[in-house]
Write a protein that holds these residues in place. Sequence first.
Motif, mmCIF file in Angstrom:
data_model
loop_
_atom_site.group_PDB
_atom_site.id
_atom_site.type_symbol
_atom_site.label_atom_id
_atom_site.label_comp_id
_atom_site.label_asym_id
_atom_site.label_seq_id
_atom_site.Cartn_x
_atom_site.Cartn_y
_atom_site.Cartn_z
ATOM 1 N N ARG A 1 4.793 25.421 62.848
ATOM 2 C CA ARG A 1 4.016 24.425 62.729
ATOM 3 C C ARG A 1 2.553 24.440 63.785
ATOM 4 O O ARG A 1 1.644 23.974 63.547
ATOM 5 N N THR A 2 2.572 25.480 64.646
ATOM 6 C CA THR A 2 1.507 25.487 65.562
ATOM 7 C C THR A 2 0.989 26.980 65.525
ATOM 8 O O THR A 2 1.650 27.910 65.132
ATOM 9 N N ARG A 3 -0.177 27.178 65.813
ATOM 10 C CA ARG A 3 -0.952 28.537 66.038
ATOM 11 C C ARG A 3 -0.601 29.353 67.031
ATOM 12 O O ARG A 3 -0.118 30.517 66.943
ATOM 13 N N ALA A 4 -0.058 28.714 68.282
ATOM 14 C CA ALA A 4 0.740 29.389 69.276
ATOM 15 C C ALA A 4 1.890 30.079 68.913
ATOM 16 O O ALA A 4 2.288 31.259 69.290
ATOM 17 N N ALA A 5 2.598 29.296 68.204
ATOM 18 C CA ALA A 5 4.043 29.756 67.824
ATOM 19 C C ALA A 5 3.661 30.937 66.850
ATOM 20 O O ALA A 5 4.529 31.855 66.907
ATOM 21 N N ALA A 6 2.816 30.798 66.062
ATOM 22 C CA ALA A 6 2.516 31.689 64.937
ATOM 23 C C ALA A 6 2.182 33.086 65.899
ATOM 24 O O ALA A 6 2.612 34.516 65.391
ATOM 25 N N ALA A 7 1.371 33.145 66.919
ATOM 26 C CA ALA A 7 0.774 34.351 67.420
ATOM 27 C C ALA A 7 1.671 34.941 68.426
ATOM 28 O O ALA A 7 1.653 35.980 68.687
ATOM 29 N N ALA A 8 2.740 34.127 68.610
ATOM 30 C CA ALA A 8 4.149 34.835 69.226
ATOM 31 C C ALA A 8 4.895 35.480 68.400
ATOM 32 O O ALA A 8 5.795 36.154 69.124
ATOM 33 N N LEU A 9 4.999 35.728 67.197
ATOM 34 C CA LEU A 9 5.991 36.078 66.322
ATOM 35 C C LEU A 9 5.421 37.349 66.002
ATOM 36 O O LEU A 9 4.052 37.448 65.627
ATOM 37 N N PRO A 10 6.213 38.597 65.581
ATOM 38 C CA PRO A 10 5.517 39.578 65.173
ATOM 39 C C PRO A 10 5.472 39.663 63.666
ATOM 40 O O PRO A 10 4.506 40.517 63.566
ATOM 41 N N ALA A 11 6.040 38.629 63.045
ATOM 42 C CA ALA A 11 5.765 39.025 61.278
ATOM 43 C C ALA A 11 5.769 37.600 60.960
ATOM 44 O O ALA A 11 6.647 36.667 61.422
ATOM 45 N N LEU A 12 5.305 37.157 59.837
ATOM 46 C CA LEU A 12 5.173 35.830 59.325
ATOM 47 C C LEU A 12 5.364 36.059 57.719
ATOM 48 O O LEU A 12 5.152 37.046 57.157
ATOM 49 N N GLU A 13 5.786 34.798 57.004
ATOM 50 C CA GLU A 13 5.790 34.704 55.610
ATOM 51 C C GLU A 13 5.051 33.488 55.339
ATOM 52 O O GLU A 13 5.378 32.576 55.843
ATOM 53 N N ILE A 14 3.963 33.805 54.253
ATOM 54 C CA ILE A 14 3.410 32.669 53.681
ATOM 55 C C ILE A 14 3.791 32.752 52.328
ATOM 56 O O ILE A 14 3.633 33.575 51.500
ATOM 57 N N GLU A 15 4.299 31.324 52.086
ATOM 58 C CA GLU A 15 4.750 30.916 50.797
ATOM 59 C C GLU A 15 3.493 30.203 49.965
ATOM 60 O O GLU A 15 3.280 29.114 50.344
ATOM 61 N N PHE A 16 3.226 30.673 48.794
ATOM 62 C CA PHE A 16 2.488 30.098 47.785
ATOM 63 C C PHE A 16 3.168 29.446 46.728
ATOM 64 O O PHE A 16 4.598 29.332 46.581
#
Length: 492
Positions: free
Chosen positions: A437-452
Amino acid sequence: MAAPDFDDSGNGGLVARQRRGDNAEPLSITEVSNLLKRTVEDRFGFVRLRGELSGVKRAASGHLYCALKDERAVIDGVMWRGTAQQLNFVPEDGIEVIASGKLTTYPGRSKYQIVIDSLEIAGEGALLALLEKTCARLAAEGLFAPERKRALPFLPRTIGVVTSPTGAVIRDILHRLADRFPSHVVVWPVLVQGQGAAEQVAAAVRGFGALDPAGPVPRPDLLIVARGGGSIEDLWSFNEEIVVRALAESPIPTISAVGHETDTTLADHAADMRAPTPTAAAEIAVPVRGELAATLGDFGARKRRAILRPVQLGRERLEARAQRLPRPEALLQPQAQKLDELAERLRRGLKDRAAHARERLQADVARLSPATLRHRIDRARDRLGAVRMTPLLATARLGRERERFAGLERLLASLNPKAPLARGFVLVKDGDGALVRTRAAAAALPALEIEFADGALPVAPTGSAPVKAPPRKAAKRPAAQHARQDDLFGTD
């Protein structure tokens, strides 16, 4: 006219003159004093004087000054430091003594005096008087008070003995301890008689008290100061003030065993316990091991009897009460008789009920005929035919349920989290599928998944700095607008 050389008159003149026929020169005071000193010392080179001490004082240099007196005369006395240090008693006023030495003079004050080489108490009576005087003085200080006495340990682990190592006293003590209760004994060897004995005994008592309980030489739990019998002169070391004070100040409980039963010293008054003999001191110090074991055995037997006594009393009470209880057969006989009566009543009741039921069944069978059954079926058919089912009842309820279901479907569509994906929104998730939910949490993760709306896309964050969005291109205006502006500015 010149004065005559000789004076024959009987009276002295103003100026001293040599008399006729006088061939003696006048002597100086020092010369006369020295002549008197030599005369007295030659005539009284050794004398023994008996008298009472008076004005005893010890100078800072260690010399002892006093006066000897009787009923009619007084003579001064002096004892030099080396001799005074060897005295076997402490000189005090009022003691009758015998002083040995030589007479001499003291020119500084025109006095004669005795230089004392030895000082002894004049007889046993004087010695007892000194003893009583010392006892009264120390008792006034509270050294012999009963409240200062301490209880002796019941079973000391270590016993310290202050005595002569060569006498029979130490052998008697060790032998008696071995017979009664073998204990660890530490002996501090001392002189028990003569010059320096009192100092050694006092040093031994204080030395035992200064030992470290955890040191290589264990600190005794009990001290025994012992000596065999003897005269009052032989036991005098234990009447010295230094020994009395050492015993009174000892942190360890002490037993005084000096002399035999009739011998009493000041050490006996200062110690916590007096023993009549050294052997008795050993008996006082420890109990008899055999008697102690017997006492412990007796205590164990008494404890076992005390534990078993309640059980025995309880068993006796239980047996007495059990004897007063009735026999089980007597208790069950009335109930058994009642059970037999109830069983008989039950048997008769079942038999009667079965007979009654049989009679009712036979009566019902008589009433059940085919004509009666057909008549009941016809009446039921007539009641069923009279009931009219209208479609409006079913259709109205179906309409209400359809409207409620349509409302739930609209609510589901509005609350569906994936509905906004069709409008261009996306869901950002971590590797486990949880929402980020936050940019700071996203920057701390090595990989993300974006669902369209049409599927998921794995991505990786490139850094912590925000990425600037590309500038938007200005939308092209329609040609009609440009022409209209040209026309506006071209026509004035």
